[in-house]
Design a protein around this motif. Structure first.
Motif, mmCIF file in Angstrom:
data_model
loop_
_atom_site.group_PDB
_atom_site.id
_atom_site.type_symbol
_atom_site.label_atom_id
_atom_site.label_comp_id
_atom_site.label_asym_id
_atom_site.label_seq_id
_atom_site.Cartn_x
_atom_site.Cartn_y
_atom_site.Cartn_z
ATOM 1 N N THR A 162 0.841 -1.193 0.000
ATOM 2 C CA THR A 162 0.000 0.000 0.000
ATOM 3 C C THR A 162 0.877 1.244 0.000
ATOM 4 O OG1 THR A 162 -0.110 0.150 2.419
ATOM 5 C CG2 THR A 162 -1.735 -1.258 1.321
ATOM 6 N N VAL A 163 0.269 2.370 -0.310
ATOM 7 C CA VAL A 163 1.009 3.630 -0.275
ATOM 8 C C VAL A 163 1.565 3.884 1.121
ATOM 9 C CG1 VAL A 163 0.785 6.133 -0.496
ATOM 10 C CG2 VAL A 163 -0.299 4.633 -2.172
ATOM 11 N N SER A 164 0.779 3.563 2.141
ATOM 12 C CA SER A 164 1.223 3.757 3.519
ATOM 13 C C SER A 164 2.453 2.908 3.825
ATOM 14 C CB SER A 164 0.091 3.409 4.490
ATOM 15 O OG SER A 164 0.477 3.661 5.826
ATOM 16 N N GLY A 165 2.444 1.653 3.379
ATOM 17 C CA GLY A 165 3.590 0.785 3.616
ATOM 18 C C GLY A 165 4.822 1.254 2.870
ATOM 19 N N LEU A 166 4.662 1.671 1.608
ATOM 20 C CA LEU A 166 5.797 2.172 0.829
ATOM 21 C C LEU A 166 6.350 3.456 1.437
ATOM 22 C CD1 LEU A 166 4.407 1.544 -2.772
ATOM 23 C CD2 LEU A 166 6.154 0.205 -1.573
ATOM 24 N N LEU A 167 5.460 4.291 1.961
ATOM 25 C CA LEU A 167 5.927 5.524 2.600
ATOM 26 C C LEU A 167 6.764 5.231 3.838
ATOM 27 C CD1 LEU A 167 2.817 7.890 2.317
ATOM 28 C CD2 LEU A 167 5.006 8.110 1.146
ATOM 29 N N LYS A 168 6.460 4.127 4.530
ATOM 30 C CA LYS A 168 7.261 3.758 5.694
ATOM 31 C C LYS A 168 8.716 3.516 5.293
ATOM 32 C CE LYS A 168 4.196 3.582 9.111
ATOM 33 N NZ LYS A 168 3.056 4.171 8.400
ATOM 34 N N VAL A 169 8.923 2.882 4.146
ATOM 35 C CA VAL A 169 10.284 2.629 3.666
ATOM 36 C C VAL A 169 10.978 3.943 3.337
ATOM 37 C CG1 VAL A 169 11.674 1.462 1.918
ATOM 38 C CG2 VAL A 169 9.592 0.384 2.766
ATOM 39 N N VAL A 170 10.264 4.846 2.686
ATOM 40 C CA VAL A 170 10.845 6.139 2.321
ATOM 41 C C VAL A 170 11.175 6.939 3.575
ATOM 42 C CG1 VAL A 170 10.524 8.246 0.981
ATOM 43 C CG2 VAL A 170 9.513 6.110 0.184
ATOM 44 N N GLN A 171 10.289 6.914 4.565
ATOM 45 C CA GLN A 171 10.525 7.640 5.814
ATOM 46 C C GLN A 171 11.785 7.133 6.514
ATOM 47 O OE1 GLN A 171 6.840 6.780 7.746
ATOM 48 N NE2 GLN A 171 5.645 8.052 6.339
ATOM 49 N N ILE A 174 14.915 8.285 4.493
ATOM 50 C CA ILE A 174 15.218 9.695 4.701
ATOM 51 C C ILE A 174 15.802 9.915 6.092
ATOM 52 C CG2 ILE A 174 14.131 11.954 5.032
ATOM 53 C CD1 ILE A 174 12.409 11.430 2.655
ATOM 54 N N ALA A 175 15.317 9.169 7.079
ATOM 55 C CA ALA A 175 15.891 9.267 8.422
ATOM 56 C C ALA A 175 17.368 8.876 8.403
ATOM 57 C CB ALA A 175 15.119 8.378 9.393
ATOM 58 N N CYS A 176 17.732 7.884 7.599
ATOM 59 C CA CYS A 176 19.141 7.493 7.479
ATOM 60 C C CYS A 176 19.969 8.627 6.885
ATOM 61 C CB CYS A 176 19.269 6.238 6.619
ATOM 62 S SG CYS A 176 18.624 4.736 7.387
ATOM 63 N N ILE A 177 19.411 9.353 5.913
ATOM 64 C CA ILE A 177 20.107 10.512 5.351
ATOM 65 C C ILE A 177 20.296 11.582 6.427
ATOM 66 C CG2 ILE A 177 19.969 12.363 3.645
ATOM 67 C CD1 ILE A 177 18.421 10.480 1.835
ATOM 68 N N ILE A 178 19.274 11.776 7.243
ATOM 69 C CA ILE A 178 19.378 12.747 8.341
ATOM 70 C C ILE A 178 20.483 12.332 9.306
ATOM 71 C CG2 ILE A 178 18.185 13.684 10.359
ATOM 72 C CD1 ILE A 178 15.598 13.610 8.750
ATOM 73 N N PHE A 179 20.551 11.052 9.653
ATOM 74 C CA PHE A 179 21.594 10.572 10.566
ATOM 75 C C PHE A 179 22.979 10.779 9.964
ATOM 76 C CE2 PHE A 179 18.241 7.423 12.196
ATOM 77 C CZ PHE A 179 17.833 8.315 13.166
ATOM 78 N N GLY A 180 23.105 10.550 8.655
ATOM 79 C CA GLY A 180 24.389 10.780 8.001
ATOM 80 C C GLY A 180 24.816 12.230 8.084
ATOM 81 N N TYR A 196 17.305 17.177 21.484
ATOM 82 C CA TYR A 196 15.924 16.691 21.491
ATOM 83 C C TYR A 196 15.495 16.276 20.082
ATOM 84 C CZ TYR A 196 10.878 17.287 20.919
ATOM 85 O OH TYR A 196 9.559 17.121 20.558
ATOM 86 N N CYS A 197 15.871 17.068 19.082
ATOM 87 C CA CYS A 197 15.524 16.736 17.700
ATOM 88 C C CYS A 197 16.132 15.402 17.293
ATOM 89 C CB CYS A 197 15.998 17.834 16.763
ATOM 90 S SG CYS A 197 15.147 19.421 16.974
ATOM 91 N N VAL A 198 17.372 15.162 17.697
ATOM 92 C CA VAL A 198 18.029 13.896 17.370
ATOM 93 C C VAL A 198 17.291 12.725 18.012
ATOM 94 C CG1 VAL A 198 20.162 12.567 17.574
ATOM 95 C CG2 VAL A 198 20.266 15.001 17.071
ATOM 96 N N VAL A 199 16.825 12.916 19.244
ATOM 97 C CA VAL A 199 16.046 11.873 19.917
ATOM 98 C C VAL A 199 14.766 11.580 19.137
ATOM 99 C CG1 VAL A 199 14.726 11.317 22.000
ATOM 100 C CG2 VAL A 199 16.986 12.377 22.198
ATOM 101 N N ILE A 200 14.104 12.615 18.650
ATOM 102 C CA ILE A 200 12.867 12.437 17.874
ATOM 103 C C ILE A 200 13.156 11.684 16.587
ATOM 104 C CG2 ILE A 200 10.998 13.600 16.648
ATOM 105 C CD1 ILE A 200 10.878 13.646 19.749
ATOM 106 N N TYR A 201 14.224 12.070 15.871
ATOM 107 C CA TYR A 201 14.586 11.366 14.642
ATOM 108 C C TYR A 201 14.828 9.885 14.923
ATOM 109 C CZ TYR A 201 15.546 16.118 12.891
ATOM 110 O OH TYR A 201 15.451 17.431 12.518
ATOM 111 N N SER A 202 15.541 9.608 16.007
ATOM 112 C CA SER A 202 15.882 8.226 16.345
ATOM 113 C C SER A 202 14.649 7.433 16.747
ATOM 114 C CB SER A 202 16.915 8.203 17.484
ATOM 115 O OG SER A 202 18.068 8.932 17.142
ATOM 116 N N LEU A 203 13.776 8.046 17.539
ATOM 117 C CA LEU A 203 12.573 7.359 18.004
ATOM 118 C C LEU A 203 11.654 7.016 16.833
ATOM 119 C CD1 LEU A 203 10.698 6.401 20.291
ATOM 120 C CD2 LEU A 203 9.811 8.735 20.427
#
Length: 309
Positions: A162-171, A174-180, A196-203
């Motif tokens: 589903t679109v929702s499931g595919l979006l989970k992969v994209v999310q 993108i989080a991995c790009i943010i961590f990089g 705090y923002c880093v904690v939110i990204y990780s969570l």
């Protein structure tokens, strides 16, 4: 004792011909051919170096290896022996491979392709152009698999289709790009607010990975509450959390009280904390939009509970 064989007119084939003679099979064959061509060109003459080159080569090798395994298991029908939800796994991997190939197809020419020929030798440049072309075309091959296996209205499919499931992969990607970007001297530890923002990204990344893992392994029923309610509530909370980071991160990175709105003049390209902060900010807003779209779309799908095989 001697065993005898008999022809069964109602028996099935051991090999899955549909895995070869179908649009999905054609897409996977194209992935293998293009992936093999890309790796061969790089290994033969195009070359790669440094962290960016290693990343690109990892993408091409990783995607080729997993695709070869998926294609073999599908042709031999041995995927039925795997303790996973096969349809969910394949579409999730195809989406991930599409994103990884897009990244590699941008990174490789940016760092390795120069149109001028050093000392009049253009062979290396031509090979790198061929690598870029093969990698770019392979993006469409993986995207075609996602398009073919995606959910159609009225059909019962796995959540990852589903679109929702595919979006989970994209999310998650993108989080991995943010961590990089955070790891690349972003100075996020200067303020409690940016920490705090880093904690939110990780969570959010961790929970998204758990959702994908539960779906791919077919263990969604292991939760003590309905999976559909869990996904919708988590997505709603993720929107609120990312909304807070979308406000906090730019303030503590680009406001003149805490940072600078413009890029410092003496900051070296590729090693400038301001650049990393900008990348984090851009992809924070990108993920916020994706989580909002995920929340909206999740209201339109109906979950059907299934027991794991």
């Amino acid at each position: 004792m001697q065993e005898s064989l008999a022809m069964d007119p109602h028996g099935g084939h051991y090999l899955n011909k549909a895995a070869l003679l179908s649009p999905l099979g054609a897409a996977r064959i194209a992935q293998l051919v293009l992936g093999c061509s890309t790796m061969s060109l790089v290994a033969h003459q195009a070359g790669y170096s440094a962290n960016y080159g290693i990343f690109c080569m990892f993408v091409w090798c990783f995607c080729f290896a997993i695709t070869a395994v998926v294609f073999t298991l599908d042709v031999t029908r041995l995927h039925g022996c795997m303790p996973i939800s096969w349809d969910n796994f394949t579409v999730a991997f195809a989406m991930l491979a599409t994103l990884m190939y897009i990244t590699a197809s941008v990174v490789y020419p940016v760092y390795f392709l120069r149109f001028e020929c050093p000392s009049g030798r253009c062979e290396e440049r031509d090979y790198r152009i061929a690598v870029t072309v093969c990698s770019s075309i392979c993006c469409f091959a993986y995207g075609a698999e996602v398009f073919i296996t995606r959910a159609k209205p009225g059909h019962v499919v796995g959540y990852m289709a589903t679109v929702s499931g595919l979006l989970k992969v994209v999310q998650a990607y993108i989080a991995c790009i943010i961590f990089g970007a955070l790891a690349n001297d972003s100075e996020y530890n200067r303020y409690i607010a940016t920490q705090y923002c880093v904690v939110i990204y990780s969570l959010c990344f961790a929970v998204t990975v758990v959702v994908v893992a539960l779906t791919v392994t077919g263990r969604t029923s292991a939760l003590r509450f309905p999976f559909d309610r869990f996904v919708v509530i988590y997505t709603f909370l993720a929107v609120l959390l990312y909304l807070s980071t979308a406000v906090i991160w730019p303030v503590f990175c680009f406001d003149k009280k805490y940072g600078t709105l413009q890029r410092p003049s003496g900051c070296p390209q590729g090693k400038c904390p301001w650049d990393s902060k900008l990348v984090v900010a851009v992809f924070t807003y990108a993920n916020l939009v994706l989580y909002i779209a995920d929340l909206v779309y999740s209201q339109k799908i109906r979950f059907i509970s299934q027991q794991p095989a």
